[in-house]
Design a protein around this motif. Structure first.
Motif, PDB file in Angstrom:
ATOM      1  N   ASP A  73       0.755  -1.100  -0.034  1.00  0.00           N
ATOM      2  CA  ASP A  73       0.195  -0.188   0.236  1.00  0.00           C
ATOM      3  C   ASP A  73       0.985   1.152  -0.210  1.00  0.00           C
ATOM      4  O   ASP A  73       0.310   2.395  -0.097  1.00  0.00           O
ATOM      5  N   LEU A  74       1.912   1.230   0.238  1.00  0.00           N
ATOM      6  CA  LEU A  74       3.071   2.309   0.827  1.00  0.00           C
ATOM      7  C   LEU A  74       3.818   2.575  -0.695  1.00  0.00           C
ATOM      8  O   LEU A  74       4.883   3.155  -1.185  1.00  0.00           O
ATOM      9  N   ARG A  75       3.129   1.612  -1.798  1.00  0.00           N
ATOM     10  CA  ARG A  75       4.219   1.908  -3.147  1.00  0.00           C
ATOM     11  C   ARG A  75       3.825   3.809  -3.744  1.00  0.00           C
ATOM     12  O   ARG A  75       2.749   3.919  -3.335  1.00  0.00           O
ATOM     13  N   GLU A  76       4.326   4.093  -4.948  1.00  0.00           N
ATOM     14  CA  GLU A  76       4.613   4.815  -5.823  1.00  0.00           C
ATOM     15  C   GLU A  76       3.057   5.261  -6.482  1.00  0.00           C
ATOM     16  O   GLU A  76       2.497   3.772  -6.511  1.00  0.00           O
ATOM     17  N   ILE A  77       3.188   6.039  -6.718  1.00  0.00           N
ATOM     18  CA  ILE A  77       1.540   6.228  -8.042  1.00  0.00           C
ATOM     19  C   ILE A  77       1.875   5.139  -9.137  1.00  0.00           C
ATOM     20  O   ILE A  77       3.272   4.917  -9.636  1.00  0.00           O
ATOM     21  N   HIS A  78       0.839   4.306  -9.216  1.00  0.00           N
ATOM     22  CA  HIS A  78       1.737   3.658 -10.544  1.00  0.00           C
ATOM     23  C   HIS A  78       0.953   4.527 -11.626  1.00  0.00           C
ATOM     24  O   HIS A  78      -0.260   4.956 -11.718  1.00  0.00           O
ATOM     25  N   PHE A  79       2.262   4.973 -13.011  1.00  0.00           N
ATOM     26  CA  PHE A  79       1.494   5.352 -13.816  1.00  0.00           C
ATOM     27  C   PHE A  79       1.535   4.638 -14.935  1.00  0.00           C
ATOM     28  O   PHE A  79       0.921   4.677 -16.162  1.00  0.00           O
TER      29      PHE A  79
END
Length: 192
Positions: A73-79
């Protein structure tokens, strides 16, 4: 009081939009990493996203601190389809959407990616879980640019456009104190 110490991972040197791609961090500046580790509370609990650039950075600063499991849940923005592409390439094929994404963040999403509001919701869920499970602790959370901005936005009650004006450097610390339910931004983008 629970204290969040949001640490941005070491640099990737990518000149593209890097979200969920698992690029390694450059951790060759051992003096900066040592200063960062020394600045952080010795009794803090260390957690990171599940991407290697945050895991390696957390490993580098952990020392004798207790480590918590990585949290997706602490991942970066999913581009999405914009991942690992530069702004000019994307602008050439979808100029309106990419400008709207950065100039009016909120519900605009990259193709097959996440909107800013979706990122904030996901990250808030992860941070709330950490706070609930570790109330009164120092949490050293090694994460990404976008993740840190979601929590600055939350603490300062800013719009997405306002929070995007902040700079978050690699190996910087942004600290937020939470007393009861009141959030207080202590410092942003501090380089020890």
């Amino acid at each position: 009081m629970t204290r969040l110490h949001l640490v941005r991972h070491g640099p990737t040197h990518a000149k593209t939009m890097v979200g969920w791609s698992d690029l390694p961090a450059d951790l060759s500046d051992t003096a900066a990493i040592s200063r960062l580790s020394d600045f952080l509370p010795a009794s803090g609990l260390v957690i990171s996203s599940d991407l290697s650039r945050t895991i390696a950075t957390a490993d580098a600063i952990q020392g004798t601190r207790q480590r918590l499991d990585h949290d997706p849940d602490l991942r970066e923005i999913h581009f999405g389809d914009w991942e690992l592409r530069n702004f000019k390439e994307i602008e050439a094929e979808d100029p309106e959407r990419i400008r709207a994404y950065w100039e009016h963040p909120g519900d605009v999403r990259p193709p097959n990616g996440e909107s800013w509001n979706e990122v904030a919701s996901r990250v808030d869920r992860g941070i709330d879980r950490l706070i609930s499970n570790h109330t009164g602790k120092d949490l050293i959370i090694v994460v990404h640019f976008g993740v840190i901005l979601t929590q600055v936005q939350r603490a300062e009650k800013l719009t997405a456009s306002e929070v995007f004006a902040h700079r978050i450097d690699n190996l910087s610390v942004t600290s937020i104190h939470i007393d009861d339910k009141a959030w207080s931004l202590q410092h942003i983008n501090h380089i020890p």
